[in-house]
Design a protein around this motif. Sequence first.
Motif, PDB file in Angstrom:
ATOM      1  N   GLU A 320       0.842  -1.221   0.000  1.00 23.93           N
ATOM      2  CA  GLU A 320       0.000   0.000   0.000  1.00 23.93           C
ATOM      3  C   GLU A 320       0.863   1.252   0.000  1.00 23.93           C
ATOM      4  OE1 GLU A 320      -3.056   0.698   3.063  1.00 23.93           O
ATOM      5  OE2 GLU A 320      -3.733  -1.315   2.455  1.00 23.93           O
ATOM      6  N   ALA A 321       1.893   1.224   0.825  1.00 28.28           N
ATOM      7  CA  ALA A 321       2.801   2.375   0.894  1.00 28.28           C
ATOM      8  C   ALA A 321       3.544   2.542  -0.429  1.00 28.28           C
ATOM      9  CB  ALA A 321       3.802   2.189   2.037  1.00 28.28           C
ATOM     10  N   ALA A 323       2.439   1.787  -3.373  1.00 24.71           N
ATOM     11  CA  ALA A 323       1.491   2.375  -4.342  1.00 24.71           C
ATOM     12  C   ALA A 323       1.314   3.870  -4.072  1.00 24.71           C
ATOM     13  CB  ALA A 323       0.158   1.641  -4.270  1.00 24.71           C
ATOM     14  N   ALA A 324       1.191   4.238  -2.798  1.00 21.26           N
ATOM     15  CA  ALA A 324       0.992   5.656  -2.447  1.00 21.26           C
ATOM     16  C   ALA A 324       2.237   6.472  -2.792  1.00 21.26           C
ATOM     17  CB  ALA A 324       0.669   5.775  -0.957  1.00 21.26           C
ATOM     18  N   PHE A 325       3.410   5.914  -2.494  1.00 22.10           N
ATOM     19  CA  PHE A 325       4.683   6.593  -2.780  1.00 22.10           C
ATOM     20  C   PHE A 325       4.816   6.822  -4.291  1.00 22.10           C
ATOM     21  CE2 PHE A 325       9.309   5.957  -3.717  1.00 22.10           C
ATOM     22  CZ  PHE A 325       9.807   7.093  -3.082  1.00 22.10           C
ATOM     23  N   ALA A 327       2.516   6.912  -6.511  1.00 24.74           N
ATOM     24  CA  ALA A 327       1.500   7.846  -7.010  1.00 24.74           C
ATOM     25  C   ALA A 327       1.846   9.287  -6.658  1.00 24.74           C
ATOM     26  CB  ALA A 327       0.130   7.467  -6.429  1.00 24.74           C
ATOM     27  N   ASP A 328       2.528   9.483  -5.540  1.00 19.46           N
ATOM     28  CA  ASP A 328       2.856  10.840  -5.078  1.00 19.46           C
ATOM     29  C   ASP A 328       4.078  11.432  -5.772  1.00 19.46           C
ATOM     30  OD1 ASP A 328       0.808  11.326  -3.470  1.00 19.46           O
ATOM     31  OD2 ASP A 328       1.921  11.298  -1.571  1.00 19.46           O
ATOM     32  N   HIS A 347       7.226  -0.637  -9.704  1.00 21.32           N
ATOM     33  CA  HIS A 347       6.952  -1.577  -8.627  1.00 21.32           C
ATOM     34  C   HIS A 347       7.217  -2.981  -9.172  1.00 21.32           C
ATOM     35  CE1 HIS A 347       4.048  -3.833  -5.911  1.00 21.32           C
ATOM     36  NE2 HIS A 347       4.893  -3.267  -5.082  1.00 21.32           N
ATOM     37  N   ALA A 390       7.028  12.722  -1.333  1.00 27.13           N
ATOM     38  CA  ALA A 390       6.288  11.460  -1.432  1.00 27.13           C
ATOM     39  C   ALA A 390       6.422  10.647  -0.135  1.00 27.13           C
ATOM     40  CB  ALA A 390       6.777  10.649  -2.627  1.00 27.13           C
ATOM     41  N   GLY A 393       4.201  12.175   2.600  1.00 31.81           N
ATOM     42  CA  GLY A 393       2.820  11.730   2.419  1.00 31.81           C
ATOM     43  C   GLY A 393       2.567  10.428   3.136  1.00 31.81           C
ATOM     44  N   LEU A 394       3.567   9.568   3.201  1.00 33.45           N
ATOM     45  CA  LEU A 394       3.401   8.266   3.888  1.00 33.45           C
ATOM     46  C   LEU A 394       3.386   8.462   5.400  1.00 33.45           C
ATOM     47  CD1 LEU A 394       5.879   6.015   1.895  1.00 33.45           C
ATOM     48  CD2 LEU A 394       3.431   6.328   1.537  1.00 33.45           C
TER      49      LEU A 394
END
Length: 396
Positions: A320-321, A323-325, A327-328, A347, A390, A393-394
């Motif tokens: 999840e992290a 994907a968020a990283f 995306a940011d 990834h 990024a 954001g996490l």
Amino acid sequence: MSDERRSEPSRDRRFETREVHASARTDQYGALATPIYANTTYEYDTMDGPRGGHRYSRISGPTRDELERAFADLEAADHASAFASGMAAIDAVCSLLTADDHVVVGESVYAETHELLTRIYAGYGIETTVVDSTDPDAIAEAMRPETAMVYAETPTNPTLRIVDVEATAAVVDEHPGDPLLVVDNTFASPYLQRPLECGADLVVESLTKYVGGHSDVVAGAVATREDDLAEEIAYYQYARGGTPGPFACFLALRGIKTLSARMERHCRNATAIAALLDGHDAVERTYYPGLESHPNHAVARRQMADFGGMVSVELAGGREAAAAFAADLDVFVLAESLGGVESLAEHPATMTHQDFSREQLERAGIPPGLVRLSVGTEHRDDLLRDVEDALAGLDG
Ligand SMILES: Cc1ncc(COP(=O)(O)O)c(C=O)c1O
């Protein structure tokens, strides 16, 4: 193009000079850039032979010739053959194998290389044993009387471990069956390391990456110092026909001229990104051979001119992290491949290594939270800010 050269290739000159002058054969106009000679067939004056030494473009041509000479020069080789992709070059090397041969391969080679050996070549009766290629003892243990090839990639993808080519060559040379040591030099490029100087028999490379350098060409090459191997590879190139077109050769040649300048920037930027990631709260582990904590740091320091432009990071928050990283990130583009001037993030578990089973991912040391960064040549401050934002954001 004539055989006359503007400047003679010389091993006495430094890499930065040789890369600029490696393709220096002149045409009748004295063009500084190697011309793009379109694919064609060549005129014979008599039946005894074609006028300019070329017969037909699948077999050879002036633009491809120049790329092959330049690449051989940079890899400290005597011969090179160019191919339509890195995979076509790897396939050429695998074509040296015959039924009942055995291959020892590193556990984190490029996923398609692994597939080529374990799906396609397995069907031809060739068996593959997968090992930790950073451990020469593991390689020695996996070798059998019928082992015909040891195939390694360094730095490895995506965990950036370093294979000690000299130590591996010593193990391979001791084996009575005279197996070949093949090294994929794509992640380092000939500017950072030259496996043939460390005892490899063949070097393969995707020119799509650092050598091309601008994400605008797909090509590959094989280089060697051994005449008989060069002849076999050239025959395969001619018979199977997976050759690059003249425009691809031109782009690869153009990339070669600036390889060292780009690599220096890639390495400097990657070192800064690795330092930022290392020890950050949101990061479980940073993979970069330039970090003193890296398990193969000493080998990298000895074998490579610098530590490369690739950095991988395992995020503490898992998939999840990751994907968020990804995306940011803004300057870093979410895309496969590497080695271009633009920074990329990918990834591995869902992108480059998507064909790997869960077990294969585990074996290759690819956790769900791993993101691979190809650090480009943009300004370091912009890249650092992008990664910092990024990561923040996490945290939040
Ligand atoms: C280490 C390595 N070798 C070979 C290849 C294959 O190169 P190409 O895409 O030019 O066929 C790749 C592609 O990503 C790679 O990363």
